[in-house]
Motif scaffolding. Structure first.
Motif, PDB file in Angstrom:
ATOM      1  N   VAL A 127      17.332  95.424  34.036  1.00 46.10           N
ATOM      2  CA  VAL A 127      16.400  94.311  33.847  1.00 46.10           C
ATOM      3  C   VAL A 127      16.457  93.441  35.094  1.00 46.10           C
ATOM      4  CG1 VAL A 127      18.129  92.833  32.713  1.00 46.10           C
ATOM      5  CG2 VAL A 127      15.690  92.482  32.221  1.00 46.10           C
ATOM      6  N   GLY A 128      15.360  92.753  35.408  1.00 48.98           N
ATOM      7  CA  GLY A 128      15.317  91.948  36.634  1.00 48.98           C
ATOM      8  C   GLY A 128      16.343  90.828  36.652  1.00 48.98           C
ATOM      9  N   ILE A 129      16.405  90.040  35.572  1.00 49.00           N
ATOM     10  CA  ILE A 129      17.417  88.987  35.384  1.00 49.00           C
ATOM     11  C   ILE A 129      17.881  89.064  33.936  1.00 49.00           C
ATOM     12  CG2 ILE A 129      17.879  86.503  35.321  1.00 49.00           C
ATOM     13  CD1 ILE A 129      15.823  86.102  37.512  1.00 49.00           C
ATOM     14  N   LEU A 130      19.184  89.085  33.724  1.00 46.94           N
ATOM     15  CA  LEU A 130      19.717  89.125  32.364  1.00 46.94           C
ATOM     16  C   LEU A 130      19.280  87.884  31.587  1.00 46.94           C
ATOM     17  CD1 LEU A 130      23.462  90.247  32.399  1.00 46.94           C
ATOM     18  CD2 LEU A 130      21.560  91.326  31.156  1.00 46.94           C
ATOM     19  N   PRO A 131      18.618  88.027  30.450  1.00 41.17           N
ATOM     20  CA  PRO A 131      18.225  86.855  29.664  1.00 41.17           C
ATOM     21  C   PRO A 131      19.414  86.014  29.189  1.00 41.17           C
ATOM     22  CG  PRO A 131      16.997  88.795  28.954  1.00 41.17           C
ATOM     23  CD  PRO A 131      18.061  89.281  29.893  1.00 41.17           C
ATOM     24  N   THR A 132      20.566  86.625  29.039  1.00 36.24           N
ATOM     25  CA  THR A 132      21.740  85.906  28.521  1.00 36.24           C
ATOM     26  C   THR A 132      22.569  85.243  29.617  1.00 36.24           C
ATOM     27  OG1 THR A 132      22.973  87.995  28.557  1.00 36.24           O
ATOM     28  CG2 THR A 132      21.939  87.356  26.478  1.00 36.24           C
ATOM     29  N   LEU A 133      22.144  85.357  30.864  1.00 41.52           N
ATOM     30  CA  LEU A 133      22.907  84.773  31.967  1.00 41.52           C
ATOM     31  C   LEU A 133      22.861  83.240  31.915  1.00 41.52           C
ATOM     32  CD1 LEU A 133      24.314  86.016  34.593  1.00 41.52           C
ATOM     33  CD2 LEU A 133      22.283  85.196  35.787  1.00 41.52           C
ATOM     34  N   GLN A 134      24.012  82.611  32.095  1.00 39.33           N
ATOM     35  CA  GLN A 134      24.112  81.158  32.148  1.00 39.33           C
ATOM     36  C   GLN A 134      24.702  80.727  33.491  1.00 39.33           C
ATOM     37  OE1 GLN A 134      22.872  79.132  29.856  1.00 39.33           O
ATOM     38  NE2 GLN A 134      22.297  80.773  28.435  1.00 39.33           N
ATOM     39  N   GLU A 135      24.563  79.429  33.806  1.00 37.18           N
ATOM     40  CA  GLU A 135      25.036  78.954  35.108  1.00 37.18           C
ATOM     41  C   GLU A 135      26.520  79.228  35.318  1.00 37.18           C
ATOM     42  OE1 GLU A 135      23.552  75.222  36.748  1.00 37.18           O
ATOM     43  OE2 GLU A 135      22.244  75.031  34.994  1.00 37.18           O
ATOM     44  N   GLY A 136      27.319  79.161  34.258  1.00 38.43           N
ATOM     45  CA  GLY A 136      28.746  79.411  34.391  1.00 38.43           C
ATOM     46  C   GLY A 136      29.093  80.836  34.773  1.00 38.43           C
ATOM     47  N   HIS A 137      28.113  81.753  34.667  1.00 40.42           N
ATOM     48  CA  HIS A 137      28.351  83.144  35.038  1.00 40.42           C
ATOM     49  C   HIS A 137      28.152  83.394  36.527  1.00 40.42           C
ATOM     50  CE1 HIS A 137      27.089  83.912  30.649  1.00 40.42           C
ATOM     51  NE2 HIS A 137      28.395  84.131  30.722  1.00 40.42           N
ATOM     52  N   VAL A 138      27.557  82.442  37.256  1.00 41.51           N
ATOM     53  CA  VAL A 138      27.259  82.663  38.672  1.00 41.51           C
ATOM     54  C   VAL A 138      27.942  81.590  39.521  1.00 41.51           C
ATOM     55  CG1 VAL A 138      25.166  84.037  38.437  1.00 41.51           C
ATOM     56  CG2 VAL A 138      24.997  81.569  38.286  1.00 41.51           C
ATOM     57  N   THR A 139      29.223  81.779  39.724  1.00 38.11           N
ATOM     58  CA  THR A 139      30.037  80.905  40.564  1.00 38.11           C
ATOM     59  C   THR A 139      30.681  81.754  41.640  1.00 38.11           C
ATOM     60  OG1 THR A 139      32.048  81.227  39.265  1.00 38.11           O
ATOM     61  CG2 THR A 139      30.525  79.470  38.543  1.00 38.11           C
ATOM     62  N   VAL A 140      31.309  81.105  42.608  1.00 31.58           N
ATOM     63  CA  VAL A 140      31.939  81.858  43.688  1.00 31.58           C
ATOM     64  C   VAL A 140      32.998  82.805  43.140  1.00 31.58           C
ATOM     65  CG1 VAL A 140      33.734  80.126  44.197  1.00 31.58           C
ATOM     66  CG2 VAL A 140      32.868  81.632  46.035  1.00 31.58           C
ATOM     67  N   GLU A 141      33.597  82.465  42.000  1.00 31.79           N
ATOM     68  CA  GLU A 141      34.611  83.334  41.395  1.00 31.79           C
ATOM     69  C   GLU A 141      33.997  84.614  40.830  1.00 31.79           C
ATOM     70  OE1 GLU A 141      34.363  80.064  40.659  1.00 31.79           O
ATOM     71  OE2 GLU A 141      36.092  79.380  41.858  1.00 31.79           O
ATOM     72  N   SER A 142      32.702  84.621  40.600  1.00 32.69           N
ATOM     73  CA  SER A 142      32.066  85.813  40.019  1.00 32.69           C
ATOM     74  C   SER A 142      31.553  86.781  41.076  1.00 32.69           C
ATOM     75  CB  SER A 142      30.912  85.405  39.095  1.00 32.69           C
ATOM     76  OG  SER A 142      29.868  84.775  39.811  1.00 32.69           O
ATOM     77  N   LEU A 143      31.736  86.468  42.362  1.00 31.92           N
ATOM     78  CA  LEU A 143      31.345  87.400  43.418  1.00 31.92           C
ATOM     79  C   LEU A 143      32.256  88.622  43.396  1.00 31.92           C
ATOM     80  CD1 LEU A 143      30.720  84.995  46.438  1.00 31.92           C
ATOM     81  CD2 LEU A 143      29.014  85.995  44.905  1.00 31.92           C
ATOM     82  N   SER A 144      31.697  89.775  43.737  1.00 33.06           N
ATOM     83  CA  SER A 144      32.495  90.992  43.802  1.00 33.06           C
ATOM     84  C   SER A 144      33.556  90.881  44.885  1.00 33.06           C
ATOM     85  CB  SER A 144      31.596  92.198  44.078  1.00 33.06           C
ATOM     86  OG  SER A 144      30.739  92.445  42.983  1.00 33.06           O
ATOM     87  N   ALA A 145      34.582  91.725  44.766  1.00 23.61           N
ATOM     88  CA  ALA A 145      35.744  91.624  45.653  1.00 23.61           C
ATOM     89  C   ALA A 145      35.475  92.129  47.068  1.00 23.61           C
ATOM     90  CB  ALA A 145      36.912  92.395  45.046  1.00 23.61           C
ATOM     91  N   ASN A 146      34.393  92.865  47.292  1.00 21.81           N
ATOM     92  CA  ASN A 146      34.071  93.374  48.618  1.00 21.81           C
ATOM     93  C   ASN A 146      34.038  92.228  49.636  1.00 21.81           C
ATOM     94  OD1 ASN A 146      32.688  94.369  50.937  1.00 21.81           O
ATOM     95  ND2 ASN A 146      31.656  95.913  49.689  1.00 21.81           N
ATOM     96  N   PRO A 147      34.833  92.305  50.734  1.00 20.86           N
ATOM     97  CA  PRO A 147      34.877  91.208  51.711  1.00 20.86           C
ATOM     98  C   PRO A 147      33.518  90.847  52.305  1.00 20.86           C
ATOM     99  CG  PRO A 147      36.663  92.757  52.110  1.00 20.86           C
ATOM    100  CD  PRO A 147      35.779  93.385  51.076  1.00 20.86           C
TER     101      PRO A 147
END
Length: 496
Positions: A127-147
């Motif tokens: 899906v283009g954007i998850l309907p259940t996504l909230q602001e707390g799900h997109v923080t710097v801590e949620s970035l993938s581990a790839n440098p």
């Protein structure tokens, strides 16, 4: 989001050396274009699909490293957010039943991946954007581990010098800010690749720009963000804002954004790479050991690593790509307009429409882009992102018309003709473009279905918006797994 890099700190000397090297790469690329050194014998198409991960309650699951480990398939790789992964589908020709083979391959890969992910309590959603996504799900801590992602985040935030502001108004209004580029992870796309000769490239790129608005109108599938109903394809506005390196002062000066539709028709692929070098400072000034001039002069194929890395940090909606495969260089158009989903067959219908229409436009006696201003193409693009299948679009000789009317009367016949010229089997053309026709006749794409389904849920239940979004996604996932085109889905599949 491109090539992997190691974590490091950049100095002024790094940037100066990189600037010199990327300009050297540009000079070598110009020589290669003049010497016709490119693989053009068997044009191929390619496909990448970015995917979301959710838990049993349909909330984002920050588990891409674990999911990739259990999938154990090199075609699946990390994406920006820990709740996303990407599948890279091996390229193939379109001719014959090529599109059907694509569909079978993607479905088999996704089904195997979904089964593996479900073994650890995680589900894959297209899906283009998850309907259940909230602001707390997109923080710097949620970035993938790839440098690479940490480096890009650091460089964009440093260049901007202030929080990233996101302001989007649709049926609801969103106004928020972030101290990282993490909100961009919400955007998951289906990217189409088309290998062409350097001589054909400018016509195909111009054609892709012309048709981008119609693509979005047909394929919009991202109407919700952080619980709010915004644009039909909110992904466009979100991506443009979340990765913007410009504070207001630089915007006022006319500095170009890194997420860019462009500003003119082109006459050479060189135009786009030259603009990238001229207008955009390096985000990742990392130099390769190769001397591209020496490599070219001894008869080998240069990788042009600095030019490719730089190009990968400038997010054109139709991006030029230089690559080397099995020792042969080639160029291709990377079409980044479309969201992921709703189903594999919907993705393939979108691809068939794109490949067919662009082929016909390229081979027309009078190029469409000589009859249409570049600004009109850009306006179509943003109108379609905002209004989706209800958009009004401009087309030369017609004026402004509903997107569905434009597609049914003008563009679908072009798509059929173009696919025939690609050598696509008649039954494959009819099936895939019949899906596009069905969307137009029912005025239903992924975004329209999601919007109607949410209103149906809220009108027939006592669920609050958060739980209504979970129920919406549950119904969406059921439709996704059916592989039935989205315009044929019921609002409540449990009643169907």
């Amino acid at each position: 989001m491109g090539q992997d890099v190691a974590s490091r700190t950049f100095t002024g000397e790094d940037r100066q050396r990189y600037r010199a090297k990327v300009r050297q790469c540009l000079d070598v690329f110009a020589r290669m274009l003049g010497e016709a050194r490119f693989d053009v014998e068997r044009p191929l198409t390619g496909l990448e699909i970015e995917l979301n991960l959710v838990d049993g309650g349909f909330d984002p699951a920050m588990r891409n490293a674990e999911v990739l480990e259990v999938i154990a398939n090199p075609d699946f790789v990390t994406e920006l957010g820990q709740f996303t992964v990407e599948i890279n589908v091996p390229p193939r020709p379109l001719a014959g039943a090529g599109a059907t083979d694509y569909e079978a391959q993607v479905r088999a890969s996704l089904n195997a991946a979904a089964a593996a992910a479900e073994g650890i309590g995680t589900h894959i959603v297209m899906v283009g954007i998850l309907p259940t996504l909230q602001e707390g799900h997109v923080t710097v801590e949620s970035l993938s581990a790839n440098p690479r992602y940490a480096l890009i985040n650091e460089q964009i935030v440093a260049a901007r010098g202030e929080a990233v502001r996101i302001q989007i108004t649709g049926r609801d209004r969103l106004s928020t800010q972030s101290d990282s580029i993490a909100p961009e992870a919400a955007c998951t796309s289906a990217q189409l690749h088309l290998q062409v000769s350097p001589e054909q490239f400018p016509a195909y790129w111009n054609a892709a720009q012309c048709v981008a608005g119609a693509q979005l109108a047909l394929g919009a599938n991202s109407p919700f963000l952080f619980g709010k109903e915004l644009w039909a394809e909110t992904r466009i506005a979100l991506f443009e804002q979340a990765t913007d390196t410009r504070p207001d002062e630089l915007k006022a000066q006319g500095v170009r954004p890194r997420v860019w539709f462009g500003e003119r028709w082109i006459t050479s692929i060189f135009d786009l790479f030259e603009e990238n070098v001229r207008y955009f400072p390096a985000l990742l000034p990392i130099c390769d050991e190769e001397d591209p001039t020496a490599t070219l002069e001894r008869g080998d194929v240069p990788r042009l690593q600095e030019l490719r890395l730089h190009n990968g940090t400038i997010y054109r909606w139709n991006r030029p790509v230089y690559d080397v495969v099995r020792g042969k260089p080639h160029v291709r158009v990377e079409n980044r307009v479309l969201p992921a989903g709703p189903t594999v067959v919907d993705v393939l219908a979108n691809a068939a429409f794109f490949y067919g229409v662009t082929r016909t436009l390229v081979e027309a006696d009078r190029p469409l882009w000589t009859q249409m201003s570049f600004r009109a193409a850009e306006d179509n693009f943003h109108a379609a992102a905002r209004d989706g299948i209800d958009a009004g679009l401009y087309w030369p000789g017609v004026g402004e018309v509903p997107a569905t009317e434009l597609v049914l009367r003008r563009l679908l016949p072009m798509a059929h003709e173009g696919l025939q010229r690609w050598g696509v089997d008649a039954d494959v053309r009819e099936r895939l473009l019949g899906i596009v026709e069905g969307r137009c006749l029912t005025q239903t794409n992924g975004a329209a279905w999601q919007q109607r389904a949410l209103r149906h849920i809220e009108a027939t239940s006592d669920l609050d918006r958060t739980d209504a979004m979970r129920e919406l996604l549950r119904r969406y996932v059921r439709g996704m797994h059916s592989n039935r085109p989205v315009h044929t889905w019921e609002l409540d599949p449990d009643e169907g």
